[in-house]
Write an enzyme that holds these catalytic residues in place. Structure first.
Site, short mmCIF file in Angstrom:
data_model
loop_
_atom_site.label_atom_id
_atom_site.label_comp_id
_atom_site.label_asym_id
_atom_site.label_seq_id
_atom_site.Cartn_x
_atom_site.Cartn_y
_atom_site.Cartn_z
N THR A 34 0.72 -1.06 -0.10
CA THR A 34 0.04 0.00 0.06
C THR A 34 0.88 1.19 0.12
O THR A 34 0.45 2.34 -0.88
CB THR A 34 -0.90 -0.04 1.23
OG1 THR A 34 -1.95 -1.22 1.00
CG2 THR A 34 -1.98 1.31 1.33
N GLU A 42 1.24 9.48 -5.69
CA GLU A 42 1.88 11.05 -5.67
C GLU A 42 2.81 11.25 -6.97
O GLU A 42 2.82 12.29 -7.37
CB GLU A 42 3.08 10.88 -4.56
CG GLU A 42 2.14 10.91 -3.07
CD GLU A 42 1.73 12.07 -2.62
OE1 GLU A 42 1.40 13.19 -3.39
OE2 GLU A 42 1.67 12.49 -1.47
N HIS A 68 -7.11 0.84 -0.96
CA HIS A 68 -6.47 -0.22 -1.50
C HIS A 68 -7.38 -1.53 -1.93
O HIS A 68 -7.46 -2.22 -0.92
CB HIS A 68 -4.97 -0.62 -0.87
CG HIS A 68 -4.13 -1.22 -1.78
ND1 HIS A 68 -2.88 -1.70 -1.37
CD2 HIS A 68 -4.22 -2.14 -2.90
CE1 HIS A 68 -1.98 -2.23 -2.13
NE2 HIS A 68 -2.93 -2.56 -3.26
#
Length: 125
Positions: A34, A42, A68
């Site tokens: 994750t 990002e 996730h």
């Protein structure tokens, strides 16, 4: 230079052993971790506004809200996309989603803030 609402970018990652929950120490299964998925989101957000910031400006992470949803195996390719959904002053809110060959892996929002790089780094002193 104005930042364009709706700007987007996608980045790919072939999941390697170094990207797994075991390697990152966020779990004990050999699948995409994750934290690595968050880093991929990002990266896509940064790429979405690349070339749109004034000289000496950058963006920094502020908030990540991610689900996730499915595991991705080592050797699989995962593609993460970020789309600039909202500009709120210096805050940039991106919608993010990641997919592999089996479908949706993760989704959410990433908020980044536009800062003056030098002034930001001065806060370290």
């Amino acid at each position: 230079m104005p930042i364009r609402h709706g700007s987007s970018a996608a980045v790919d990652l072939v999941v390697a052993d170094d990207d797994t929950a075991i390697a990152i120490r966020s779990g004990d299964v050999p699948v995409l971790a994750t934290p690595r998925l968050v880093a991929l989101f990002e990266e896509a957000a940064v790429a979405a506004v690349a070339g749109q910031l004034d000289e000496g400006m950058t963006t920094v992470g502020m908030r990540v809200q991610v689900d996730h949803l499915a595991p991705t195996a080592v050797g699989s390719t995962v593609t993460a996309e970020a789309t600039l959904e909202r500009i709120d002053g210096r805050r940039l809110v991106f919608t993010v989603a990641a997919r592999d060959s089996r479908g949706l892996v993760g989704a959410g929002k990433v908020t980044r803030v536009v800062v003056d790089t030098d002034r930001f780094l001065d806060k370290l002193s």
